[in-house]
Design an enzyme around this catalytic site. Structure first.
Site, short mmCIF file in Angstrom:
data_model
loop_
_atom_site.label_atom_id
_atom_site.label_comp_id
_atom_site.label_asym_id
_atom_site.label_seq_id
_atom_site.Cartn_x
_atom_site.Cartn_y
_atom_site.Cartn_z
N LYS A 159 34.34 46.58 44.27
CA LYS A 159 33.89 45.39 43.56
C LYS A 159 35.00 44.34 43.68
CE LYS A 159 34.86 43.94 40.06
NZ LYS A 159 35.87 42.90 39.59
N THR A 182 42.26 46.52 46.56
CA THR A 182 41.46 45.47 45.95
C THR A 182 41.24 45.73 44.48
OG1 THR A 182 39.48 44.17 46.08
CG2 THR A 182 39.23 46.53 46.27
N ASN A 191 34.51 29.42 38.93
CA ASN A 191 35.77 29.64 38.23
C ASN A 191 36.04 28.65 37.12
OD1 ASN A 191 37.06 32.04 39.32
ND2 ASN A 191 36.63 30.98 41.24
#
Lengths: 409, 409
Positions: free
Chosen positions: A182, A193, A404
């Protein structure tokens, strides 16, 4: 919409003997969302992991490192989304430990045989009571054939689940490999990651597991970037349940070791690239190959400078062959003795720059043609040696800013 | 719209004895736009400059370095917008030299007494014929009182001209300082910004000019960033015409040297900050102060990590106090022995994090209040020593993507 990311193929997500997975809705941040995953591992497995190099690493990362360094075998993992339990100080550590203890009690194992993982918003208090309350349901859901559901349950800003598998023959025995990952933002892994989990039933000696995990991360998760932000929670865990009936692999250099590593690396690269394909706001998948360097490290340094340049990334978003921006990024990548007159640049098959200047044969329409594609390869020849490296990234779009600027709300 | 960037005050843009400036429309890229500036400098001036550390530095930067290293005094500068003459190889160097020679012939000086500057698109051929054709008009326009027009003529994606001045008394003599700058994107100067020019009539010994230019750049242009992209063309030139009737300054440590440097630094900082205030798409001006470091270098490294994080920058754009993103950037800044439990974070007067965790007294509404301001100070205490440093930056908005996806079209 992810860039050319195929939906997981259930037929490829092999159950791994010795691993069961259960998920539930614990209501950690939002209601009606699978957000808690429990992975149970049979005794006798070899487990290793690599974790973020961010010095502000999250509480669960600190505990994972500690538990993996211990002498008792790892038997379970507890994974929550909705909260990263990072920037939470001593209280965050205590809460992560509490979630390990709660799961251990229920499974009849020790707390230090549990690895905890958290992903979500930073600097907010982990609601460990909700995790505890959800454990029984997650344990009750345990099944071998649950990888796809787990891939869904670990998503945050991801728009699609990421799960791949493979099979390979080791000494005539078919072994299976399945992995999930993910991540979509705060992605510039520096050992692994945000979250990546792989399991195989292959028989791998514990002594080579650390090396295997490192080499897999190095060839996959450590070559991708979305926004250059190395997460506080990056974790990549590799599990070998050792159930397969072949002789234990005691060296990655052996034929069996090579075969397994190659197959696992294929899955790891798909998982890592899936994160870029689903990068926040991504509309293009870009491979950046830097060749002709003195060292592999300097090639990767140049590739990352290109991959992180907002100007390069917005030009890709616009399909605008404003390719001087790539040369500028090569120039500031930090190779202090770089000679610009040795540098060539290709965009797929189009030869854009020769010896640091525009290729006289280069035509804008050729650059334009490649820039419009959804998959693009940038190739930089440094003319300094024979080393090479590759990094995968995406473009920078309006959608990245929207996501974001709005995350949390 | 720039962030709190005042319009230049003509009364503050002092003519500098020994410097004249002329501008014209040369049609380098677009018609009906002032795009060529010629600065003439009387014999006897001290001139120094600092230039980009980008290894892909533009042809004019290479020639500026060569001419400044020569023994003949600098007598003129020729500045064009619309084309950066970077990534242009040997042909670009020849064209930059040709523009110097053309101006030198007209002014009766040597070509190596001319400094050339170019700014605009990278990797396109400089139309030196158009520059040559415009020189006579630019020379005819020469006047001492032309700084504001020059500030307009050097703009590219800038939305506002950047010009500041100051006066200071040296040994009882009033000396004047005037400067202009340009730049809005590809801004992470690493010796100087895209283009910055300052002149003073102060009497400065040639021997200390290099040091003066370095210290001014270090305290101003080397502390700003918009997008982390270090340009191929960054150039910052300081001229002392030595016309003022005070004794020559032979040391920056002397009272006169200190007085001049302080006054010049004030102007240089305004010029550098103006670039951030007019940063592409900027809606906020952010000062990042890092204190308590072992060295000033590590403080700046942390400040730049925060200033370059797309996640931090989009959170500022959204006025979202998602402040864990700042801690994450501190963590990946590259200080390998950083202890997160020693770190405190302030947003203006609001104490957000204590010893690496959320301050129990921190309230979201306090963070929200500061985040809504157009001027914000982030203060990070590393708890490792007594060094400190400051970097200035802006947020990352939709407009940044729009500007850079559309630039060239």
């Amino acid at each position: 919409m992810p860039v050319n990311l195929p939906a997981p193929n259930p037929a490829e997500l092999f159950p791994i003997a010795g691993v069961t997975i259960g998920i539930t809705e614990a209501g950690i941040r939002k209601a009606n969302r699978k957000d808690l995953t429990v992975v149970q591992i049979d005794a006798g497995a070899s487990v290793s992991g690599v974790f973020t190099q961010n010095r502000f690493c999250a509480a669960p990362v600190q505990i994972c490192r500690e538990h993996l360094a211990g002498s008792q075998g790892i038997r379970a993992m507890v994974i929550n989304t909705g909260n990263a339990n990072a920037g939470t100080g001593a209280d965050g550590l205590a809460r992560a430990q509490q979630s390990c203890a709660a799961l251990a009690t229920r499974l009849g194992i020790s707390a230090n045989q549990v690895l905890p993982f958290s992903t979500g918003v930073i600097m907010e208090t982990l609601p460990v009571d909700r995790i505890e309350a959800g454990l029984d349901a997650a344990i009750a859901d345990a099944k071998a054939d649950n990888w796809l559901n787990a891939a869904h349950a670990i998503m945050t800003t991801d728009t699609a689940p990421k799960a791949f598998g493979a099979q390979v023959s080791i000494d005539g025995v078919t072994v299976s490999i399945t992995g999930i990952s993910k991540g979509a933002g705060m992605i510039r892994p520096n050992m692994a990651t945000m979250l990546g989990f792989m399991a195989t039933d292959a028989n791998v000696a514990p002594a080579v597991m650390k090396q295997l995990a490192l080499e897999l991360a190095e060839g996959s998760f450590n070559r991708v970037t979305v926004d250059g932000d190395t997460s506080t929670n990056d974790s990549f865990v590799v599990i070998a349940t050792n159930k397969a009936a072949h002789a234990p692999i005691t060296s990655l250099a052996s034929p069996a070791g090579q075969a397994l590593k190659t197959a696992m690396l294929g899955v790891a690269q798909k998982l890592a690239q899936a994160i870029v394909r689903d990068g926040e706001g991504a509309t293009k998948f870009i491979s950046i190959k830097v060749e002709g360097g003195s060292t592999q490290a300097e090639c990767r340094q140049v590739a990352y400078a290109i991959a992180h340049s907002p100007l390069v990334k917005t030009a890709f978003f616009a399909s605008d062959p404003n390719l001087g921006r790539i040369l500028a990024a090569v120039g500031y990548a930090g190779i202090t003795d770089l000679d610009q007159t040795g540098i060539d640049l290709y965009l797929d098959d189009v030869h854009v720059a020769v010896k640091g200047g525009r290729n006289p044969a280069y035509r804008e329409e050729d650059g334009q043609r490649v820039m419009k594609q959804s998959e693009i390869t940038v190739r930089v020849l440094l003319g300094r040696g024979s080393a090479a490296d590759t990094v995968w990234t995406c473009d920078l779009s309006h959608e990245y800013v929207t996501i974001n600027a709005d995350y949390r709300s």
